[in-house]
Design a protein around this motif. Structure first.
Motif, PDB file in Angstrom:
ATOM      1  N   TRP A 254       0.832  -1.210   0.000  1.00 35.65           N
ATOM      2  CA  TRP A 254       0.000   0.000   0.000  1.00 35.65           C
ATOM      3  C   TRP A 254       0.863   1.256   0.000  1.00 35.65           C
ATOM      4  CZ3 TRP A 254      -4.652   0.483  -1.525  1.00 35.65           C
ATOM      5  CH2 TRP A 254      -5.623  -0.508  -1.304  1.00 35.65           C
ATOM      6  N   LEU A 255       1.897   1.251   0.845  1.00 37.40           N
ATOM      7  CA  LEU A 255       2.780   2.410   0.908  1.00 37.40           C
ATOM      8  C   LEU A 255       3.496   2.606  -0.418  1.00 37.40           C
ATOM      9  CD1 LEU A 255       4.006   4.698   2.543  1.00 37.40           C
ATOM     10  CD2 LEU A 255       5.732   3.086   3.405  1.00 37.40           C
ATOM     11  N   GLY A 256       3.912   1.509  -1.050  1.00 37.50           N
ATOM     12  CA  GLY A 256       4.571   1.604  -2.348  1.00 37.50           C
ATOM     13  C   GLY A 256       3.669   2.218  -3.399  1.00 37.50           C
ATOM     14  N   MET A 257       2.384   1.817  -3.414  1.00 37.34           N
ATOM     15  CA  MET A 257       1.440   2.400  -4.373  1.00 37.34           C
ATOM     16  C   MET A 257       1.247   3.890  -4.131  1.00 37.34           C
ATOM     17  SD  MET A 257      -1.598  -0.375  -5.095  1.00 37.34           S
ATOM     18  CE  MET A 257      -1.621  -1.237  -3.532  1.00 37.34           C
ATOM     19  N   VAL A 258       1.133   4.264  -2.857  1.00 35.21           N
ATOM     20  CA  VAL A 258       0.944   5.682  -2.525  1.00 35.21           C
ATOM     21  C   VAL A 258       2.158   6.499  -2.967  1.00 35.21           C
ATOM     22  CG1 VAL A 258       0.749   7.323  -0.617  1.00 35.21           C
ATOM     23  CG2 VAL A 258      -0.651   5.254  -0.628  1.00 35.21           C
ATOM     24  N   VAL A 259       3.358   5.995  -2.676  1.00 37.09           N
ATOM     25  CA  VAL A 259       4.582   6.707  -3.056  1.00 37.09           C
ATOM     26  C   VAL A 259       4.679   6.838  -4.578  1.00 37.09           C
ATOM     27  CG1 VAL A 259       7.109   6.551  -3.093  1.00 37.09           C
ATOM     28  CG2 VAL A 259       5.861   6.069  -0.980  1.00 37.09           C
ATOM     29  N   CYS A 260       4.391   5.756  -5.296  1.00 38.53           N
ATOM     30  CA  CYS A 260       4.477   5.766  -6.755  1.00 38.53           C
ATOM     31  C   CYS A 260       3.499   6.759  -7.363  1.00 38.53           C
ATOM     32  CB  CYS A 260       4.217   4.362  -7.292  1.00 38.53           C
ATOM     33  SG  CYS A 260       4.284   4.254  -9.092  1.00 38.53           S
ATOM     34  N   LEU A 261       2.228   6.691  -6.963  1.00 38.80           N
ATOM     35  CA  LEU A 261       1.208   7.564  -7.550  1.00 38.80           C
ATOM     36  C   LEU A 261       1.395   9.018  -7.115  1.00 38.80           C
ATOM     37  CD1 LEU A 261      -1.921   5.241  -7.260  1.00 38.80           C
ATOM     38  CD2 LEU A 261      -0.467   5.664  -9.237  1.00 38.80           C
ATOM     39  N   ALA A 262       1.888   9.236  -5.889  1.00 38.46           N
ATOM     40  CA  ALA A 262       2.155  10.604  -5.451  1.00 38.46           C
ATOM     41  C   ALA A 262       3.284  11.217  -6.270  1.00 38.46           C
ATOM     42  CB  ALA A 262       2.511  10.618  -3.958  1.00 38.46           C
ATOM     43  N   SER A 263       4.294  10.416  -6.593  1.00 38.14           N
ATOM     44  CA  SER A 263       5.402  10.937  -7.406  1.00 38.14           C
ATOM     45  C   SER A 263       4.928  11.280  -8.813  1.00 38.14           C
ATOM     46  CB  SER A 263       6.535   9.907  -7.472  1.00 38.14           C
ATOM     47  OG  SER A 263       6.155   8.762  -8.217  1.00 38.14           O
ATOM     48  N   VAL A 264       3.998  10.466  -9.358  1.00 38.61           N
ATOM     49  CA  VAL A 264       3.434  10.755 -10.676  1.00 38.61           C
ATOM     50  C   VAL A 264       2.660  12.066 -10.643  1.00 38.61           C
ATOM     51  CG1 VAL A 264       1.761   9.972 -12.403  1.00 38.61           C
ATOM     52  CG2 VAL A 264       3.355   8.344 -11.398  1.00 38.61           C
ATOM     53  N   ALA A 265       1.838  12.238  -9.604  1.00 37.67           N
ATOM     54  CA  ALA A 265       1.066  13.480  -9.480  1.00 37.67           C
ATOM     55  C   ALA A 265       1.989  14.687  -9.361  1.00 37.67           C
ATOM     56  CB  ALA A 265       0.141  13.393  -8.264  1.00 37.67           C
ATOM     57  N   TRP A 266       3.083  14.541  -8.614  1.00 38.19           N
ATOM     58  CA  TRP A 266       4.032  15.645  -8.455  1.00 38.19           C
ATOM     59  C   TRP A 266       4.696  15.980  -9.778  1.00 38.19           C
ATOM     60  CZ3 TRP A 266       9.719  15.369  -6.965  1.00 38.19           C
ATOM     61  CH2 TRP A 266      10.221  16.654  -6.682  1.00 38.19           C
ATOM     62  N   ALA A 267       5.081  14.951 -10.521  1.00 35.97           N
ATOM     63  CA  ALA A 267       5.733  15.176 -11.814  1.00 35.97           C
ATOM     64  C   ALA A 267       4.793  15.868 -12.793  1.00 35.97           C
ATOM     65  CB  ALA A 267       6.212  13.849 -12.396  1.00 35.97           C
ATOM     66  N   LEU A 268       3.512  15.520 -12.752  1.00 35.99           N
ATOM     67  CA  LEU A 268       2.554  16.103 -13.689  1.00 35.99           C
ATOM     68  C   LEU A 268       2.283  17.575 -13.414  1.00 35.99           C
ATOM     69  CD1 LEU A 268      -0.046  13.211 -14.005  1.00 35.99           C
ATOM     70  CD2 LEU A 268       1.645  13.930 -15.684  1.00 35.99           C
ATOM     71  N   ARG A 269       2.604  18.042 -12.222  1.00 33.82           N
ATOM     72  CA  ARG A 269       2.415  19.458 -11.901  1.00 33.82           C
ATOM     73  C   ARG A 269       3.520  20.322 -12.481  1.00 33.82           C
ATOM     74  NH1 ARG A 269      -1.279  20.760  -8.118  1.00 33.82           N
ATOM     75  NH2 ARG A 269      -0.170  22.688  -7.657  1.00 33.82           N
ATOM     76  N   ALA A 270       4.589  19.687 -12.970  1.00 31.64           N
ATOM     77  CA  ALA A 270       5.697  20.442 -13.542  1.00 31.64           C
ATOM     78  C   ALA A 270       5.319  20.971 -14.913  1.00 31.64           C
ATOM     79  CB  ALA A 270       6.939  19.559 -13.653  1.00 31.64           C
ATOM     80  N   PRO A 271       5.727  22.201 -15.274  1.00 31.56           N
ATOM     81  CA  PRO A 271       5.441  22.719 -16.607  1.00 31.56           C
ATOM     82  C   PRO A 271       6.184  21.945 -17.665  1.00 31.56           C
ATOM     83  CG  PRO A 271       6.961  24.178 -15.460  1.00 31.56           C
ATOM     84  CD  PRO A 271       6.489  23.153 -14.457  1.00 31.56           C
ATOM     85  N   ALA A 272       5.565  21.793 -18.830  1.00 28.57           N
ATOM     86  CA  ALA A 272       6.207  21.076 -19.940  1.00 28.57           C
ATOM     87  C   ALA A 272       7.388  21.867 -20.456  1.00 28.57           C
ATOM     88  CB  ALA A 272       5.202  20.839 -21.061  1.00 28.57           C
ATOM     89  N   ALA A 273       8.475  21.157 -20.740  1.00 32.20           N
ATOM     90  CA  ALA A 273       9.665  21.795 -21.274  1.00 32.20           C
ATOM     91  C   ALA A 273       9.572  21.906 -22.776  1.00 32.20           C
ATOM     92  CB  ALA A 273      10.909  20.991 -20.884  1.00 32.20           C
ATOM     93  N   ALA A 274      10.138  22.958 -23.352  1.00 31.53           N
ATOM     94  CA  ALA A 274      10.120  23.155 -24.800  1.00 31.53           C
ATOM     95  C   ALA A 274      11.410  22.641 -25.416  1.00 31.53           C
ATOM     96  CB  ALA A 274       9.953  24.634 -25.125  1.00 31.53           C
ATOM     97  N   SER A 275      11.291  22.086 -26.591  1.00 33.14           N
ATOM     98  CA  SER A 275      12.461  21.577 -27.291  1.00 33.14           C
ATOM     99  C   SER A 275      13.304  22.725 -27.828  1.00 33.14           C
ATOM    100  CB  SER A 275      12.025  20.676 -28.446  1.00 33.14           C
ATOM    101  OG  SER A 275      13.127  20.342 -29.231  1.00 33.14           O
ATOM    102  N   PRO A 276      14.626  22.714 -27.643  1.00 33.10           N
ATOM    103  CA  PRO A 276      15.455  23.800 -28.123  1.00 33.10           C
ATOM    104  C   PRO A 276      15.560  23.844 -29.637  1.00 33.10           C
ATOM    105  CG  PRO A 276      16.813  22.007 -27.281  1.00 33.10           C
ATOM    106  CD  PRO A 276      15.407  21.659 -26.956  1.00 33.10           C
TER     107      PRO A 276
END
Length: 318
Positions: A278-300
């Protein structure tokens, strides 16, 4: 239809498709089930395009990218997904698919040189910790089984599921090229599914797999559900939602989907995760949610935005 309702439709359908796949396992080879599913879905989308008055033709430049997308998204990914669910609980496969949010930027980096933010790398490392916790006991048990002369099929299922997620992420990156060639989403999806179906059918025939027609009613119910709801209706709801609220919000369906899948596995597959899982699932999905809050990077190297993880076939998001 309201945006919250569209979000709920896509999340509930995709959250249940992982379990629905298990209803197709047994009587028919997994690859053959993939052919049946996407053959029906492709035919439905082509019919939809004809009813809208669309031409079914695509220029060869677009077809090349559509074929590549079909190989990654609807051939390799789904053959591996169906194969993995022979050995893994469907909810665990769904959790692994949430990792596409990390595989996709890596594939984009390899293909286009798109930079990856520190936040994505950090969230990815946290997700790896979560996945390790989630599968620790099962992997340890599989190694003991192998040491005792057993087959260790769990490890094979885990490997297939990881290949499926990476293939889906590669297909996501190709979507960016498909969109450059054609804006007709339904038509490009229809062709992509057609090419993926053709490739899997050719492989199944070459490997001697039988195209049997199962007699179990649950198989046909699952086939109709996966083809029409999971592969047509949910995609339509999802992309409509992207146009309304943007991909940065719509992509959170990828966080909700594994939660629904795990709950279904507990109820219908008798999956009983312990505290570490259960803790592993929470950690995994929380990290995904955190990553999705990051702005998309533009290709140089381009004025186009970086390929968006939300464009994946979240098969399931199978």
């Amino acid at each position: 239809m309201s945006s919250p309702l569209l979000f709920a439709i896509a999340a509930l359908i995709w959250g249940s498709t992982f379990f629905a796949i298990t209803l197709q396992l047994g009587e028919v080879a997994p690859a053959v089930s993939v052919v049946y599913r996407f053959g029906l879905a492709s035919a439905t989308l082509f019919a939809w395009c004809l009813l809208r008055g669309d031409s079914l033709r695509l220029p060869w430049r677009a077809q090349r990218w559509v074929m590549l997308q079909g190989f990654f998204t609807f051939a390799l990914s789904y053959v591996c997904t169906y194969g993995s669910e022979q050995y893994l609980v469907s909810g665990l496969v769904a959790v692994l698919f949430a990792l596409m949010v990390f595989w996709t930027p890596i594939c984009s980096r390899i293909a286009f040189g798109t930079p990856i933010s520190w936040r994505t790398w950090a969230a990815g490392l946290i997700a790896i910790v979560g996945v390790t916790m989630l599968f620790y006991h099962s992997i340890a048990g599989a190694w003991k089984e192998i040491a005792g002369g057993g087959t260790g099929h769990f490890l094979l299922g885990l490997a297939l599921a990881l290949v499926a997620t990476i293939a889906s992420s590669a297909g996501t990156v190709v979507v960016a090229k498909v969109r450059e060639q054609s804006s007709n989403l339904m038509l490009t999806m229809a062709w992509s599914m057609f090419w993926g179906t053709s490739m899997v059918a050719a492989w199944a025939l070459a490997s001697g797999q039988q195209f049997a027609l199962p007699g179990a009613p649950r198989y046909w119910m699952a086939l109709l559900y996966l083809s029409l709801f999971g592969s047509v209706i949910a995609f339509n709801a999802y992309f409509t939602l992207i146009n309304r609220i943007g991909s940065q919000k719509a992509v959170y369906i990828g966080v909700v989907t594994p939660v629904i899948s795990v709950l279904l596995s507990i109820q219908l597959e008798h999956y009983r995760p312990g505290p570490v899982e259960w803790l592993g699932m929470v950690v995994c999905l929380a990290s995904v949610a955190w990553a999705l809050r990051a702005p998309a990077a533009a290709s140089p190297s381009s004025n186009q935005p970086a390929p968006d993880p939300s464009l994946a076939a979240i098969p399931e998001v199978p």
